[in-house]
Design a protein around this motif. Structure first.
Motif, PDB file in Angstrom:
ATOM      1  N   ILE A  48       0.837  -1.206   0.000  1.00  0.00           N
ATOM      2  CA  ILE A  48       0.000   0.000   0.000  1.00  0.00           C
ATOM      3  C   ILE A  48       0.871   1.255   0.000  1.00  0.00           C
ATOM      4  N   ALA A  49       1.914   1.292   0.831  1.00  0.00           N
ATOM      5  CA  ALA A  49       2.795   2.463   0.889  1.00  0.00           C
ATOM      6  C   ALA A  49       3.442   2.715  -0.471  1.00  0.00           C
ATOM      7  N   CYS A  50       3.892   1.675  -1.133  1.00  0.00           N
ATOM      8  CA  CYS A  50       4.479   1.808  -2.465  1.00  0.00           C
ATOM      9  C   CYS A  50       3.450   2.363  -3.448  1.00  0.00           C
ATOM     10  N   PHE A  51       2.243   1.836  -3.398  1.00  0.00           N
ATOM     11  CA  PHE A  51       1.171   2.277  -4.296  1.00  0.00           C
ATOM     12  C   PHE A  51       0.825   3.748  -4.044  1.00  0.00           C
ATOM     13  N   LEU A  52       0.729   4.138  -2.777  1.00  0.00           N
ATOM     14  CA  LEU A  52       0.387   5.527  -2.453  1.00  0.00           C
ATOM     15  C   LEU A  52       1.468   6.498  -2.925  1.00  0.00           C
ATOM     16  N   ASP A  53       2.734   6.092  -2.819  1.00  0.00           N
ATOM     17  CA  ASP A  53       3.835   6.980  -3.193  1.00  0.00           C
ATOM     18  C   ASP A  53       4.140   6.986  -4.685  1.00  0.00           C
ATOM     19  N   THR A  54       3.970   5.840  -5.343  1.00  0.00           N
ATOM     20  CA  THR A  54       4.414   5.734  -6.740  1.00  0.00           C
ATOM     21  C   THR A  54       3.310   5.376  -7.723  1.00  0.00           C
ATOM     22  N   GLY A  55       2.197   4.851  -7.209  1.00  0.00           N
ATOM     23  CA  GLY A  55       1.140   4.370  -8.106  1.00  0.00           C
ATOM     24  C   GLY A  55       1.444   2.989  -8.664  1.00  0.00           C
ATOM     25  N   LYS A  56       2.606   2.436  -8.304  1.00  0.00           N
ATOM     26  CA  LYS A  56       3.008   1.120  -8.810  1.00  0.00           C
ATOM     27  C   LYS A  56       2.441   0.017  -7.920  1.00  0.00           C
ATOM     28  N   VAL A  57       2.178  -1.123  -8.544  1.00  0.00           N
ATOM     29  CA  VAL A  57       1.633  -2.270  -7.830  1.00  0.00           C
ATOM     30  C   VAL A  57       2.754  -3.271  -7.565  1.00  0.00           C
ATOM     31  N   LEU A  58       3.070  -3.457  -6.282  1.00  0.00           N
ATOM     32  CA  LEU A  58       4.030  -4.500  -5.911  1.00  0.00           C
ATOM     33  C   LEU A  58       3.299  -5.834  -5.952  1.00  0.00           C
ATOM     34  N   GLU A  59       3.840  -6.756  -6.682  1.00  0.00           N
ATOM     35  CA  GLU A  59       3.218  -8.078  -6.758  1.00  0.00           C
ATOM     36  C   GLU A  59       3.432  -8.825  -5.447  1.00  0.00           C
ATOM     37  N   ALA A  60       2.529  -9.724  -5.146  1.00  0.00           N
ATOM     38  CA  ALA A  60       2.636 -10.553  -3.947  1.00  0.00           C
ATOM     39  C   ALA A  60       3.820 -11.491  -4.104  1.00  0.00           C
ATOM     40  N   SER A  61       4.542 -11.690  -3.012  1.00  0.00           N
ATOM     41  CA  SER A  61       5.643 -12.642  -3.070  1.00  0.00           C
ATOM     42  C   SER A  61       5.051 -14.042  -3.171  1.00  0.00           C
ATOM     43  N   VAL A  62       5.666 -14.850  -3.995  1.00  0.00           N
ATOM     44  CA  VAL A  62       5.155 -16.197  -4.215  1.00  0.00           C
ATOM     45  C   VAL A  62       5.974 -17.166  -3.375  1.00  0.00           C
ATOM     46  N   LYS A  63       5.301 -17.810  -2.448  1.00  0.00           N
ATOM     47  CA  LYS A  63       5.953 -18.813  -1.609  1.00  0.00           C
ATOM     48  C   LYS A  63       5.275 -20.144  -1.880  1.00  0.00           C
ATOM     49  N   ARG A  64       5.934 -20.938  -2.643  1.00  0.00           N
ATOM     50  CA  ARG A  64       5.385 -22.258  -2.946  1.00  0.00           C
ATOM     51  C   ARG A  64       6.009 -23.274  -2.015  1.00  0.00           C
TER      52      ARG A  64
END
Length: 191
Positions: A48-64
């Motif tokens: 959320i902080a990244c999105f609020l500051d940059t508008g970019k979407v951080l993808e969820a980390s994938v833990k398989r």
């Protein structure tokens, strides 16, 4: 006292991080803004902080997690990498430790970081963890702010009630800044 702002796109990341929001509020914000909703509270807050500051979407980390290959467990069985604490494991530990067994956080961490050791060693580690818990204050992980706050409140306020602690916690999470207990929070009780 500044009132906690509503979690919306008008906030910047720094302001957002300076207030307390429930995980449900974080997930709701992510849903409304087409952000991934998976992960723990810390990962959601970073996203959320990244999105609020940059508008970019951080993808969820994938833990398989690799599927467990253990069919039968005995004391000499080796703890598998990426262990998943399943009913099969619970049954094994209940049989060897007793009905009071539970997968506490410290024991789960021990299992995950000790792949290659035996289940006999795991049983010994479980008893050692219980003994350490009796002797001192256990560490509460950073995402459990409420639990940490309540514990610290009672350490500083013998004789106060859980209701008092919760009033102070509700006050604290509404103000800007960190969410750790401070004696000044007793202002919420009129003190």
């Amino acid at each position: 006292m500044s009132e906690r702002p509503e979690l919306d796109r008008k906030l910047d990341g720094k302001t957002f991080r300076s207030y307390y929001y429930l995980k449900e509020e974080l997930v709701d914000f992510c849903r409304k803004n087409n952000l991934p909703i998976s992960g723990g509270k810390i990962e959601l807050a970073d996203r959320i902080a990244c999105f609020l500051d940059t508008g970019k979407v951080l993808e969820a980390s994938v833990k398989r997690k690799a599927p467990a290959n253990v069919q039968l467990i005995d004391e000499n069985t080796i703890i598998e990498p990426n262990i998943v604490c399943s009913e099969k494991h619970r049954a094994f530990f209940k049989e060897h430790i007793g009905a009071a067994f539970s997968f506490n956080v410290a024991f789960q961490k021990w299992l995950k970081s000790n792949a290659g050791k035996t289940y006999k060693e795991a049983i010994a580690a479980y008893y050692q963890i219980l003994e350490e818990k009796k002797q001192g204050k256990t560490k509460i992980d950073c995402q459990f702010e409420y639990n940490t706050y309540i514990r610290d409140f009672f350490e500083d306020n013998k004789g106060k009630t859980l209701e008092d602690a919760i009033k102070c916690w509700k006050y604290k999470k509404q103000i800007q800044g960190h969410n750790r207990y401070e004696r000044i929070d007793l202002v919420a009780l009129g003190e």
